[in-house]
Design a protein around this motif. Sequence first.
Motif, mmCIF file in Angstrom:
data_model
loop_
_atom_site.group_PDB
_atom_site.id
_atom_site.type_symbol
_atom_site.label_atom_id
_atom_site.label_comp_id
_atom_site.label_asym_id
_atom_site.label_seq_id
_atom_site.Cartn_x
_atom_site.Cartn_y
_atom_site.Cartn_z
ATOM 1 N N HIS A 226 -21.605 8.355 1.663
ATOM 2 C CA HIS A 226 -21.135 8.916 2.933
ATOM 3 C C HIS A 226 -20.925 7.816 3.974
ATOM 4 N N LEU A 227 -19.758 7.836 4.579
ATOM 5 C CA LEU A 227 -19.442 6.986 5.724
ATOM 6 C C LEU A 227 -18.945 7.895 6.833
ATOM 7 N N ALA A 228 -19.721 8.013 7.898
ATOM 8 C CA ALA A 228 -19.381 8.905 9.000
ATOM 9 C C ALA A 228 -18.043 8.508 9.625
ATOM 10 N N ASP A 229 -17.332 9.497 10.147
ATOM 11 C CA ASP A 229 -16.011 9.243 10.733
ATOM 12 C C ASP A 229 -16.084 8.244 11.878
ATOM 13 N N ASN A 230 -17.130 8.347 12.715
ATOM 14 C CA ASN A 230 -17.218 7.418 13.846
ATOM 15 C C ASN A 230 -17.522 5.996 13.380
ATOM 16 N N LEU A 231 -18.238 5.859 12.257
ATOM 17 C CA LEU A 231 -18.492 4.530 11.716
ATOM 18 C C LEU A 231 -17.244 3.952 11.055
ATOM 19 N N GLU A 232 -16.439 4.815 10.445
ATOM 20 C CA GLU A 232 -15.176 4.341 9.888
ATOM 21 C C GLU A 232 -14.274 3.833 11.005
ATOM 22 N N GLU A 233 -14.267 4.540 12.123
ATOM 23 C CA GLU A 233 -13.478 4.093 13.274
ATOM 24 C C GLU A 233 -14.017 2.760 13.799
ATOM 25 N N TYR A 234 -15.337 2.609 13.834
ATOM 26 C CA TYR A 234 -15.969 1.352 14.276
ATOM 27 C C TYR A 234 -15.559 0.203 13.368
ATOM 28 N N LEU A 235 -15.582 0.447 12.060
ATOM 29 C CA LEU A 235 -15.172 -0.559 11.080
ATOM 30 C C LEU A 235 -13.723 -0.980 11.324
ATOM 31 N N LEU A 236 -12.853 -0.011 11.526
ATOM 32 C CA LEU A 236 -11.440 -0.316 11.736
ATOM 33 C C LEU A 236 -11.205 -1.061 13.053
ATOM 34 N N GLN A 237 -11.989 -0.724 14.071
ATOM 35 C CA GLN A 237 -11.836 -1.410 15.356
ATOM 36 C C GLN A 237 -12.200 -2.887 15.239
ATOM 37 N N ILE A 238 -13.191 -3.217 14.394
ATOM 38 C CA ILE A 238 -13.553 -4.623 14.177
ATOM 39 C C ILE A 238 -12.387 -5.368 13.533
ATOM 40 N N ILE A 239 -11.770 -4.745 12.529
ATOM 41 C CA ILE A 239 -10.644 -5.388 11.855
ATOM 42 C C ILE A 239 -9.458 -5.518 12.810
ATOM 43 N N ALA A 267 -12.343 -4.237 1.929
ATOM 44 C CA ALA A 267 -13.520 -5.006 1.536
ATOM 45 C C ALA A 267 -14.741 -4.611 2.361
ATOM 46 N N LEU A 268 -14.568 -4.470 3.667
ATOM 47 C CA LEU A 268 -15.696 -4.121 4.527
ATOM 48 C C LEU A 268 -16.193 -2.716 4.232
ATOM 49 N N ASP A 269 -15.268 -1.807 3.945
ATOM 50 C CA ASP A 269 -15.644 -0.436 3.595
ATOM 51 C C ASP A 269 -16.441 -0.412 2.297
ATOM 52 N N ARG A 270 -15.922 -1.052 1.255
ATOM 53 C CA ARG A 270 -16.588 -1.025 -0.049
ATOM 54 C C ARG A 270 -17.937 -1.735 -0.017
ATOM 55 N N CYS A 271 -17.964 -2.900 0.619
ATOM 56 C CA CYS A 271 -19.210 -3.674 0.632
ATOM 57 C C CYS A 271 -20.287 -3.004 1.473
ATOM 58 N N SER A 272 -19.895 -2.350 2.565
ATOM 59 C CA SER A 272 -20.872 -1.632 3.389
ATOM 60 C C SER A 272 -21.501 -0.487 2.602
ATOM 61 N N ARG A 273 -20.671 0.225 1.851
ATOM 62 C CA ARG A 273 -21.196 1.299 1.012
ATOM 63 C C ARG A 273 -22.122 0.731 -0.065
ATOM 64 N N ALA A 274 -21.719 -0.381 -0.689
ATOM 65 C CA ALA A 274 -22.533 -0.982 -1.752
ATOM 66 C C ALA A 274 -23.869 -1.467 -1.207
ATOM 67 N N ARG A 275 -23.871 -2.046 -0.009
ATOM 68 C CA ARG A 275 -25.124 -2.531 0.583
ATOM 69 C C ARG A 275 -26.071 -1.377 0.872
ATOM 70 N N ALA A 276 -25.526 -0.283 1.401
ATOM 71 C CA ALA A 276 -26.357 0.892 1.661
ATOM 72 C C ALA A 276 -26.917 1.452 0.356
ATOM 73 N N TRP A 277 -26.083 1.498 -0.688
ATOM 74 C CA TRP A 277 -26.518 2.032 -1.988
ATOM 75 C C TRP A 277 -27.617 1.171 -2.583
ATOM 76 N N LEU A 278 -27.487 -0.152 -2.494
ATOM 77 C CA LEU A 278 -28.518 -1.044 -3.013
ATOM 78 C C LEU A 278 -29.841 -0.858 -2.272
ATOM 79 N N PRO A 286 -24.477 1.212 10.970
ATOM 80 C CA PRO A 286 -23.743 0.149 11.680
ATOM 81 C C PRO A 286 -24.194 -1.242 11.269
ATOM 82 N N GLU A 287 -25.490 -1.386 10.940
ATOM 83 C CA GLU A 287 -26.004 -2.698 10.548
ATOM 84 C C GLU A 287 -25.369 -3.186 9.252
ATOM 85 N N ASP A 288 -25.048 -2.268 8.340
ATOM 86 C CA ASP A 288 -24.369 -2.664 7.103
ATOM 87 C C ASP A 288 -23.023 -3.306 7.425
ATOM 88 N N ILE A 289 -22.277 -2.678 8.316
ATOM 89 C CA ILE A 289 -20.952 -3.181 8.691
ATOM 90 C C ILE A 289 -21.071 -4.518 9.411
#
Length: 328
Positions: A226-239, A267-278, A286-289
């Motif tokens: 799960h990646l919350a919509d507001n966190l996805e927006e945060y990720l995109l704003q960084i890029i 890359a940021l989306d996939r790696c953030s999910r992988a870090r949370a899963w690990l 937000p810390e993952d991102i």
Amino acid sequence: MDSVQSRFTQLSGALSRQIIGQSQLVERLLLALLADGHLLVEGAPGLAKTRAIRELGKRLEGSFHRIQFTPDLLPADLTGTDIYRPQDGSFVFQPGPLFHNLILADEINRAPAKVQSALLEAMGERQITVGQKTYHLTDPFLVMATQNPIEQEGTYPLPEAQLDRFLLHIRIDYPPVETERQILALARAEAVAGIGTPGSASLEPEVQRLSVADLHQARQEVFALHLADNLEEYLLQIILATRRPQPYGDDLAGAIQYGASPRASIALDRCSRARAWLAGRDYVSPEDIQNLAFDVLRHRVILSYEAEAGGMTVDRLVGELIARIPVP
């Protein structure tokens, strides 16, 4: 924690015991494996870069191959070539070292551009083309490339198109003194046991090798995290801020010549999910991102001449953006 996560936890622990003092390298290797990407590692000689991927290869079903990049290397030395058979007048394709699961591209910047370009298709499309034929590479396929930051003579900077195909670009440094003491102890133990030569045994207890099926299951779980919509927006704003940083400060206007490509978002989306899963979580924080933004963007953002002349670095720029972009 389910069984696949348990196996990755065991794998992480086993690698950390063999690669002392490089916890970030171990984590990023596993993230690249889970996110189905490639890793560029920058660090001085002797910091266990080669050892890291070799130890991973021992614990993963599949094959490992090291390629020492040199100025006289040819593209066919990577991809393979058609071999003529005089007995029947036919040509038979002889696969090159890229037809392995784990590839260590050692000192990749020592080879000229025509050799580096041989990796572009392999890393981007998981296939190579020789003559009129296209050959698909093995799955999984992970390239860990290393480059030495302290030597410039006889090196060829990686082109931007090549860099963009790396999921992460990490920098590793020397370990602290207490960690180096542990490294000495491990090296002595290996020497006493007669370890250190190719094909020798390991001090590490036998660890069940991670199967390709386990890896595919883990990837499915990671991509479904799960990646919350507001966190996805945060990720995109960084890029997006790497392309248009002006809204976050006049001092950043004109600092960037080229921003990050859409590959950075993926890359940021996939790696953030992988870090949370690990970490055993079923959600991205937000810390993952923030933690991964530096390694995802370090090799994808090109600063302007004025910014570099003023002492700006990409890491500093990313840090400023993270500090200024509101966290949801």
